[in-house]
Scaffold this active site. Sequence first.
Site, PDB file in Angstrom:
ATOM      1  N   PRO A 221      55.378   5.656  66.600  1.00  0.00           N
ATOM      2  CA  PRO A 221      54.382   4.719  66.388  1.00  0.00           C
ATOM      3  C   PRO A 221      55.084   3.468  65.939  1.00  0.00           C
ATOM      4  O   PRO A 221      56.188   3.070  65.529  1.00  0.00           O
ATOM      5  CB  PRO A 221      53.546   5.042  64.910  1.00  0.00           C
TER       6      PRO A 221
ATOM      7  N   LYS B  98      58.801   0.091  60.641  1.00  0.00           N
ATOM      8  CA  LYS B  98      58.035   1.491  60.571  1.00  0.00           C
ATOM      9  C   LYS B  98      58.017   2.399  59.688  1.00  0.00           C
ATOM     10  O   LYS B  98      58.046   3.379  59.603  1.00  0.00           O
ATOM     11  CB  LYS B  98      58.913   2.253  62.126  1.00  0.00           C
TER      12      LYS B  98
ATOM     13  N   ARG C 120      65.803   4.422  76.521  1.00  0.00           N
ATOM     14  CA  ARG C 120      64.519   4.131  76.581  1.00  0.00           C
ATOM     15  C   ARG C 120      63.947   3.493  77.766  1.00  0.00           C
ATOM     16  O   ARG C 120      64.788   2.662  78.526  1.00  0.00           O
ATOM     17  CB  ARG C 120      63.957   3.480  75.270  1.00  0.00           C
TER      18      ARG C 120
END
Length: 281
Positions: free
Chosen positions: A2, A52, A261
């Site tokens: 998230p 986060k 990523r």
Amino acid sequence: MPEGHTLRRLAVRLTDAFAGHPVRVSSPQGRFEAEARLLDGTVLERADSAGKHLFVELAGERVVHVHLGLIGAFDVVEGPAPAPVGAVRLRLERGGAHPTYADLRGAIVCDLVTPEEAAAVRARLGPDPLRADADPDRAWQRIRRSERSIGDLLMDQAVVAGVGNVYRAEVLFRQRIHPLRPGRRLTRAQFRAVWDDLVLLMAEGVRTGRIDTVRPEHTPEVMGRDPRRDDHGGEVYVYRRQGQPCWVCGSRIRTETLNGRNSFWCPRCQRRPRQDAGRTR
């Protein structure tokens, strides 16, 4: 994982549901059982987020520090709490006329900490575009001296807190900056445009609960195209659109692995400056 807007929405939801009320605290899974016994019956004062990370603050200077990680979820549900299903690490319950419960599953961090320990976690983070007290100059001072790519720097939570892969890809597209451009080759004006755009986009994510980054002229309704169909949701320019045409110029969106990523960009809208060509990431 998230992104920051999800944690801010969760903090607001938890505050709205529980703040000012004594809460029943339990750990059906058992991994937070000792801490839950200490907290049971305590008034929940508020929940807050930084990047986060989530911080649930309770009376007595007790803070539950949560990081959801890749698969974590903290679901807030109105109504009486049913028997727990699955590995519920932490359950909060509010009784009375408006019963509500919240179940935490799959988090990589769920710790009972002091306010000082929570402050130490916050201090390790870069400025969060969702926080009114954020100082973007802290991020700029690190970026302007770095040979690391801006795509890498934006994902470093010690540089900018709360930005994940979606916001990284989308804000760089919107500002026409190649993700492999070294941080030190950004101008202050370019960085400020990136920061201001993150503030705008992430605040909208808090409001709607999804990431939408396309400008009005590129929405499905205006362009006469089908809405995006993806488990992520939201209308975006480049994220997970590799091989598809750019909504702005028609070029095929590209992808490449950047520090583990996937990075996404348009080769025409985000041209790599000639002086950066051949540089390492």
